[in-house]
Design an enzyme around this catalytic site. Structure first.
Site, PDB file in Angstrom:
ATOM      1  CG  LEU A   3      -8.533  10.579  -2.743  1.00  0.00           C
ATOM      2  CD1 LEU A   3      -9.685  11.641  -2.495  1.00  0.00           C
ATOM      3  CD2 LEU A   3      -7.271  10.841  -2.808  1.00  0.00           C
ATOM      4  CG  ASP A   4      -3.859   8.067   2.224  1.00  0.00           C
ATOM      5  OD1 ASP A   4      -4.043   6.828   1.704  1.00  0.00           O
ATOM      6  OD2 ASP A   4      -2.552   8.660   2.126  1.00  0.00           O
ATOM      7  N   PRO A   5      -8.042   8.315   4.120  1.00  0.00           N
ATOM      8  CG  PRO A   5      -8.350   6.842   5.949  1.00  0.00           C
ATOM      9  CD  PRO A   5      -7.437   7.244   4.711  1.00  0.00           C
TER      10      PRO A   5
END
Length: 307
Positions: free
Chosen positions: A37-39
């Site tokens: 998951l992207d930051p």
């Protein structure tokens, strides 16, 4: 200590950051996540602990659900709120609910999508974000994705202002870049755009309401109730068909024994359990011998079989 932890991933951390932090909290090295998951994205992140790391690939669901926000008026290098502004254009007209819903309908179904430069997709053995950080633009492979549902959550009938934001819910196939969908929405409406907020609310059968925070995990460790945070391996694999073998077969499974498909199961993966209801392995259909199953992932070794 083993099982699956449904982590409510906080904003600002990479999936690897989450794994690193859990290793320290649980004092367990064998920990891995089931997909990045992207930051900037929060929400459902299944984490495998101990022996459960062997089943991570089977928990990477084909379908994900997200709730997010798209903002029209400017685009960014990363297609989300964390990037540098690339293009600005004031929204100089009223946008109607009907327009937005029409765009979402056009993006529903099987569509093609080009991954963003700031992504982990590999081109010539190198991740795209490595090219992007070096200031290089490379040709990116177009991928086919499926948008199962794309719904406008905002109840307004018209959207006005220099920068316009509205909320949505999307259910999509694995590998979909939702921030790129936000850019595609803007393109269809005639304005630069980016994804200004995103939360994953479901990854397959794993739901946001069942997730726990780092703080809750630490509290369970301190209270001696850490086992309560885990979904067992057996439960995590419950979506797959199940075969039960006798003690003699259980001994041989660790050595890669083939099994007859006596139940005539057609599903691609089959879980194999012993009579104590413990999952021993995951099998698949043998490509060369019809009616036979071969081990894809053995979950127990000699020592574990004696327990």
């Amino acid at each position: 200590m083993e099982g699956v932890v449904l982590l409510h991933k906080p904003k600002g951390m990479t999936s690897h950051d989450c794994v690193f932090k859990l290793r320290k909290i649980l004092r367990e090295k064998r920990i891995g996540h089931t997909g990045t998951l992207d930051p900037d994205v929060t929400g459902v992140l299944p984490i495998c602990v101990g022996r459960a790391t062997k089943i991570a690939q089977f928990l990477t669901s084909e379908t994900k659900t997200y709730e997010g926000e798209v903002t029209l008026g400017f685009s960014t290098t990363t297609e989300d709120a964390s990037g540098e502004v690339v293009e600005t254009k004031n929204v100089d007209r009223t946008i109607t609910r009907m327009e937005v819903e029409k765009v979402l309908a056009e993006l529903t179904g099987t569509i093609e999508q080009m991954p963003p430069m700031f992504s982990a997709v590999k081109v010539n053995g190198k991740k795209l974000y490595e090219y992007a950080r070096a200031g290089q633009e490379v040709e990116r492979p177009v991928r086919t994705i499926t948008i199962h549902e794309f719904v406008l959550l905002d109840d307004r009938e018209v959207f006005e202002g220099e920068n316009i934001s509205f909320r949505f819910r999307v259910t999509c196939s694995k590998g979909t870049y939702v921030r790129t969908l936000a850019v595609m929405i803007g393109e269809k409406l005639g304005f630069p755009s980016h994804m200004s907020h995103l939360v994953r609310t479901a990854s397959g059968e794993f739901l946001l309401e069942d997730c726990i925070s780092f703080e809750e995990i630490e509290e369970n460790v301190q209270n001696g109730t850490v086992e309560s945070i885990f979904i067992s391996i057996d439960e995590a694999l419950s979506k797959f068909p199940k075969m039960v073998v006798d003690e003699k077969q259980a001994e041989k499974i660790k050595n890669g024994m083939f099994l007859k498909n006596e139940l005539e199961i057609t599903a691609p993966f089959i879980t194999v359990f012993d009579k104590n209801d413990r999952c021993l392995a995951i099998y698949e259909h043998h490509p060369k011998h019809p009616g036979m199953l071969k081990p894809m992932k053995v979950l127990v070794n000699n020592q574990e079989l004696k327990l």
